[in-house]
Design a protein around this motif. Structure first.
Motif, PDB file in Angstrom:
ATOM      1  N   PRO A   1      -0.361   7.093   0.622  1.00  0.00           N
ATOM      2  CA  PRO A   1      -0.407   6.001   1.615  1.00  0.00           C
ATOM      3  C   PRO A   1       0.979   5.487   1.995  1.00  0.00           C
ATOM      4  CG  PRO A   1      -2.121   5.686  -0.026  1.00  0.00           C
ATOM      5  CD  PRO A   1      -1.282   6.831  -0.509  1.00  0.00           C
ATOM      6  N   PHE A   2       1.806   5.229   1.000  1.00  0.00           N
ATOM      7  CA  PHE A   2       3.158   4.757   1.314  1.00  0.00           C
ATOM      8  C   PHE A   2       3.952   5.830   2.050  1.00  0.00           C
ATOM      9  CE2 PHE A   2       7.673   4.655   0.183  1.00  0.00           C
ATOM     10  CZ  PHE A   2       8.030   3.427   0.701  1.00  0.00           C
ATOM     11  N   GLY A   3       3.834   7.087   1.612  1.00  0.00           N
ATOM     12  CA  GLY A   3       4.581   8.170   2.241  1.00  0.00           C
ATOM     13  C   GLY A   3       4.204   8.342   3.704  1.00  0.00           C
ATOM     14  N   ILE A   4       2.928   8.228   4.012  1.00  0.00           N
ATOM     15  CA  ILE A   4       2.469   8.396   5.397  1.00  0.00           C
ATOM     16  C   ILE A   4       2.973   7.251   6.278  1.00  0.00           C
ATOM     17  CG2 ILE A   4       0.418   8.402   6.866  1.00  0.00           C
ATOM     18  CD1 ILE A   4      -1.005   9.951   4.612  1.00  0.00           C
ATOM     19  N   VAL A   5       2.884   6.021   5.784  1.00  0.00           N
ATOM     20  CA  VAL A   5       3.396   4.877   6.537  1.00  0.00           C
ATOM     21  C   VAL A   5       4.901   5.012   6.757  1.00  0.00           C
ATOM     22  CG1 VAL A   5       3.726   2.376   6.481  1.00  0.00           C
ATOM     23  CG2 VAL A   5       1.552   3.349   5.736  1.00  0.00           C
ATOM     24  N   TRP A   6       5.603   5.449   5.732  1.00  0.00           N
ATOM     25  CA  TRP A   6       7.067   5.642   5.793  1.00  0.00           C
ATOM     26  C   TRP A   6       7.433   6.665   6.864  1.00  0.00           C
ATOM     27  CZ3 TRP A   6      11.104   3.652   2.625  1.00  0.00           C
ATOM     28  CH2 TRP A   6      12.318   4.336   2.687  1.00  0.00           C
ATOM     29  N   MET A   7       6.784   7.826   6.833  1.00  0.00           N
ATOM     30  CA  MET A   7       7.136   8.904   7.755  1.00  0.00           C
ATOM     31  C   MET A   7       6.643   8.616   9.171  1.00  0.00           C
ATOM     32  SD  MET A   7       9.017  10.729   5.979  1.00  0.00           S
ATOM     33  CE  MET A   7       9.353  11.784   7.375  1.00  0.00           C
ATOM     34  N   ARG A   8       5.540   7.920   9.327  1.00  0.00           N
ATOM     35  CA  ARG A   8       5.074   7.557  10.669  1.00  0.00           C
ATOM     36  C   ARG A   8       6.104   6.681  11.367  1.00  0.00           C
ATOM     37  NH1 ARG A   8       2.509   2.967  12.753  1.00  0.00           N
ATOM     38  NH2 ARG A   8       1.242   3.337  14.627  1.00  0.00           N
ATOM     39  N   SER A   9       6.640   5.710  10.627  1.00  0.00           N
ATOM     40  CA  SER A   9       7.666   4.846  11.203  1.00  0.00           C
ATOM     41  C   SER A   9       8.899   5.641  11.608  1.00  0.00           C
ATOM     42  CB  SER A   9       8.052   3.758  10.191  1.00  0.00           C
ATOM     43  OG  SER A   9       6.953   2.953   9.853  1.00  0.00           O
ATOM     44  N   CYS A  10       9.220   6.660  10.821  1.00  0.00           N
ATOM     45  CA  CYS A  10      10.378   7.500  11.127  1.00  0.00           C
ATOM     46  C   CYS A  10      10.152   8.308  12.405  1.00  0.00           C
ATOM     47  CB  CYS A  10      10.671   8.424   9.943  1.00  0.00           C
ATOM     48  SG  CYS A  10      11.933   9.680  10.275  1.00  0.00           S
ATOM     49  N   PHE A  11       9.016   8.971  12.492  1.00  0.00           N
ATOM     50  CA  PHE A  11       8.760   9.840  13.651  1.00  0.00           C
ATOM     51  C   PHE A  11       8.548   9.041  14.935  1.00  0.00           C
ATOM     52  CE2 PHE A  11       7.410  12.968  10.322  1.00  0.00           C
ATOM     53  CZ  PHE A  11       8.372  13.917  10.623  1.00  0.00           C
ATOM     54  N   GLU A  12       8.113   7.789  14.812  1.00  0.00           N
ATOM     55  CA  GLU A  12       7.941   6.960  16.005  1.00  0.00           C
ATOM     56  C   GLU A  12       9.273   6.650  16.674  1.00  0.00           C
ATOM     57  OE1 GLU A  12       5.731   3.545  14.772  1.00  0.00           O
ATOM     58  OE2 GLU A  12       3.861   4.318  15.622  1.00  0.00           O
ATOM     59  N   GLN A  13      10.372   6.724  15.923  1.00  0.00           N
ATOM     60  CA  GLN A  13      11.677   6.396  16.457  1.00  0.00           C
ATOM     61  C   GLN A  13      12.465   7.623  16.925  1.00  0.00           C
ATOM     62  OE1 GLN A  13      13.812   3.730  13.770  1.00  0.00           O
ATOM     63  NE2 GLN A  13      11.857   3.090  12.895  1.00  0.00           N
ATOM     64  N   MET A  14      11.833   8.776  16.931  1.00  0.00           N
ATOM     65  CA  MET A  14      12.508   9.973  17.419  1.00  0.00           C
ATOM     66  C   MET A  14      12.789   9.855  18.916  1.00  0.00           C
ATOM     67  SD  MET A  14      13.087  12.067  14.984  1.00  0.00           S
ATOM     68  CE  MET A  14      12.639  12.220  13.242  1.00  0.00           C
ATOM     69  N   PRO A  15      13.936  10.379  19.375  1.00  0.00           N
ATOM     70  CA  PRO A  15      14.266  10.308  20.815  1.00  0.00           C
ATOM     71  C   PRO A  15      13.199  10.997  21.671  1.00  0.00           C
ATOM     72  CG  PRO A  15      16.175  10.969  19.518  1.00  0.00           C
ATOM     73  CD  PRO A  15      15.003  10.999  18.594  1.00  0.00           C
TER      74      PRO A  15
ATOM     75  N   PHE B   1      -7.945   5.302  10.897  1.00  0.00           N
ATOM     76  CA  PHE B   1      -7.477   6.046   9.728  1.00  0.00           C
ATOM     77  C   PHE B   1      -6.164   5.471   9.189  1.00  0.00           C
ATOM     78  CE2 PHE B   1      -9.951   9.636  11.754  1.00  0.00           C
ATOM     79  CZ  PHE B   1     -10.974   9.590  10.819  1.00  0.00           C
ATOM     80  N   TYR B   2      -5.288   5.084  10.094  1.00  0.00           N
ATOM     81  CA  TYR B   2      -4.001   4.544   9.666  1.00  0.00           C
ATOM     82  C   TYR B   2      -4.193   3.218   8.930  1.00  0.00           C
ATOM     83  CZ  TYR B   2       0.847   3.002   9.851  1.00  0.00           C
ATOM     84  OH  TYR B   2       2.107   2.567   9.513  1.00  0.00           O
ATOM     85  N   MET B   3      -5.114   2.403   9.390  1.00  0.00           N
ATOM     86  CA  MET B   3      -5.379   1.133   8.719  1.00  0.00           C
ATOM     87  C   MET B   3      -5.931   1.349   7.318  1.00  0.00           C
ATOM     88  SD  MET B   3      -4.260  -1.238  10.532  1.00  0.00           S
ATOM     89  CE  MET B   3      -4.893  -2.524   9.446  1.00  0.00           C
ATOM     90  N   LEU B   4      -6.665   2.449   7.128  1.00  0.00           N
ATOM     91  CA  LEU B   4      -7.162   2.764   5.787  1.00  0.00           C
ATOM     92  C   LEU B   4      -5.999   3.028   4.826  1.00  0.00           C
ATOM     93  CD1 LEU B   4     -10.229   5.073   6.580  1.00  0.00           C
ATOM     94  CD2 LEU B   4     -10.253   2.700   5.766  1.00  0.00           C
ATOM     95  N   PHE B   5      -4.967   3.707   5.319  1.00  0.00           N
ATOM     96  CA  PHE B   5      -3.792   3.935   4.486  1.00  0.00           C
ATOM     97  C   PHE B   5      -3.060   2.627   4.214  1.00  0.00           C
ATOM     98  CE2 PHE B   5      -4.241   8.285   6.252  1.00  0.00           C
ATOM     99  CZ  PHE B   5      -4.276   8.983   5.061  1.00  0.00           C
ATOM    100  N   ILE B   6      -3.028   1.738   5.200  1.00  0.00           N
ATOM    101  CA  ILE B   6      -2.417   0.421   4.986  1.00  0.00           C
ATOM    102  C   ILE B   6      -3.174  -0.346   3.914  1.00  0.00           C
ATOM    103  CG2 ILE B   6      -1.917  -1.806   6.050  1.00  0.00           C
ATOM    104  CD1 ILE B   6      -0.041   0.314   6.990  1.00  0.00           C
ATOM    105  N   VAL B   7      -4.500  -0.282   3.977  1.00  0.00           N
ATOM    106  CA  VAL B   7      -5.324  -0.942   2.957  1.00  0.00           C
ATOM    107  C   VAL B   7      -5.040  -0.350   1.584  1.00  0.00           C
ATOM    108  CG1 VAL B   7      -7.690  -1.295   2.154  1.00  0.00           C
ATOM    109  CG2 VAL B   7      -7.136  -1.604   4.568  1.00  0.00           C
ATOM    110  N   GLY B   8      -4.798   0.970   1.538  1.00  0.00           N
ATOM    111  CA  GLY B   8      -4.479   1.612   0.265  1.00  0.00           C
ATOM    112  C   GLY B   8      -3.219   1.067  -0.375  1.00  0.00           C
ATOM    113  N   LEU B   9      -2.294   0.572   0.449  1.00  0.00           N
ATOM    114  CA  LEU B   9      -1.063  -0.007  -0.089  1.00  0.00           C
ATOM    115  C   LEU B   9      -1.282  -1.387  -0.697  1.00  0.00           C
ATOM    116  CD1 LEU B   9       1.484   0.927   2.735  1.00  0.00           C
ATOM    117  CD2 LEU B   9       1.293   1.965   0.479  1.00  0.00           C
TER     118      LEU B   9
END
Length: 274
Positions: free
Chosen positions: A149-163, A104-112
């Motif tokens: 698509p951009f918003g989801i990729v943006w926020m996923r990167s943010c939440f991945e870096q949470m302590p 599913f995430y790759m589909l959003f990447i393709v959307g970009l």
């Protein structure tokens, strides 16, 4: 010591050049907007008697008042939906174990990667088939979908870096996924959310092509659509065109200046890392 001074001086020179390249177009537009009506401005030529009344004339000629309301309504609907859905989906992709999450995430990447212009014609027939053509939803729904698509990729990167310690501590205290998201991670993601809101605002406010294709009523288009009013069949009013363009850009510049600290904080935090 001399080397550090040399590096600092070189950096300052590059910064000054970058600032000049950024400011030059605005100065050129401002000088053109202050020229007498009917003239053909060339380069940057500030007159001794600037015609500030050109801005009022551009506002009235393009009938910007209903377009201002239309753009504001569009932003009020699109930006919150994009920020909310992107935050929820980004948190789910980053923290939850979702079946086929990578697919599913790759589909959003393709959307970009899909050029925006190739989507206009299919969107027209899709919106027309839904019976939404020339309505407010004709712009709202596509803009929400195109910005997700951009918003989801943006926020996923943010939440991945949470302590991880905070997440584990909240889990030990009995907090579920939603409570952890709402009470712990969402406040920490405020810079990324603010940056996403700014970028979505800019993309929505400056939207021109979709507004022209999906809205036949000029009063339901965005402020960028007002630029058509200065382009005639045989000539273009260059002075009023520049004045109108500056009026359209003014709200985006004000919003960015007010919220720039959040945008910079998100960049420094590395929220756009993949």
């Amino acid at each position: 010591m001399k080397q550090s001074v040399s590096v600092r001086a070189s950096g300052n020179i590059v910064l000054i050049i970058a600032i000049l390249f950024s400011v030059f177009p605005f100065l050129s537009m401002l000088s053109a907007a202050l020229q007498p009506r009917g003239s053909m401005p060339e380069g940057i030529q500030f007159t001794t008697h600037p015609h500030w009344s050109n801005f009022a004339a551009a506002w009235n000629m393009a009938d910007i008042t209903p377009l201002l309301w239309s753009s504001t309504l569009l932003v009020i609907v699109v930006v919150p939906f994009v920020v909310l859905f992107s935050a929820l989906a980004g948190y789910a992709f980053a923290q939850l174990k979702i079946p086929f999450a990578r697919v599913f995430y790759m589909l959003f990447i393709v959307g970009l990667t899909i050029p925006f212009e190739t989507l206009v014609t299919p969107l027209y027939y899709e919106i027309s088939g839904m019976g939404l053509l020339n309505t407010r939803l004709a712009l709202m729904l596509p803009l929400i979908g195109l910005n997700l698509p951009f918003g989801i990729v943006w926020m996923r990167s943010c939440f991945e870096q949470m302590p991880k310690d905070l997440i584990e501590a909240s889990s030990i205290d009995g907090a579920g996924y939603f409570r952890t998201f709402r009470s712990i991670q969402l406040p920490l993601a405020l810079p990324a959310l603010s940056s996403l809101a700014i970028l979505t605002f800019l993309a929505t406010w400056n939207q021109f092509l979709l507004a022209v294709v999906l809205e036949s009523d000029p009063t339901k288009r965005t402020m960028a659509g007002a630029l058509q009013s200065f382009v005639g069949q045989y000539q273009t009013d260059t002075v009023l065109l520049n004045a109108g363009a500056l009026l359209i850009m003014a709200p985006t510049m004000v919003i960015f200046i007010i919220l720039q600290r959040y945008f910079i904080r998100a960049m420094l935090a590395g929220s756009v890392k993949g």
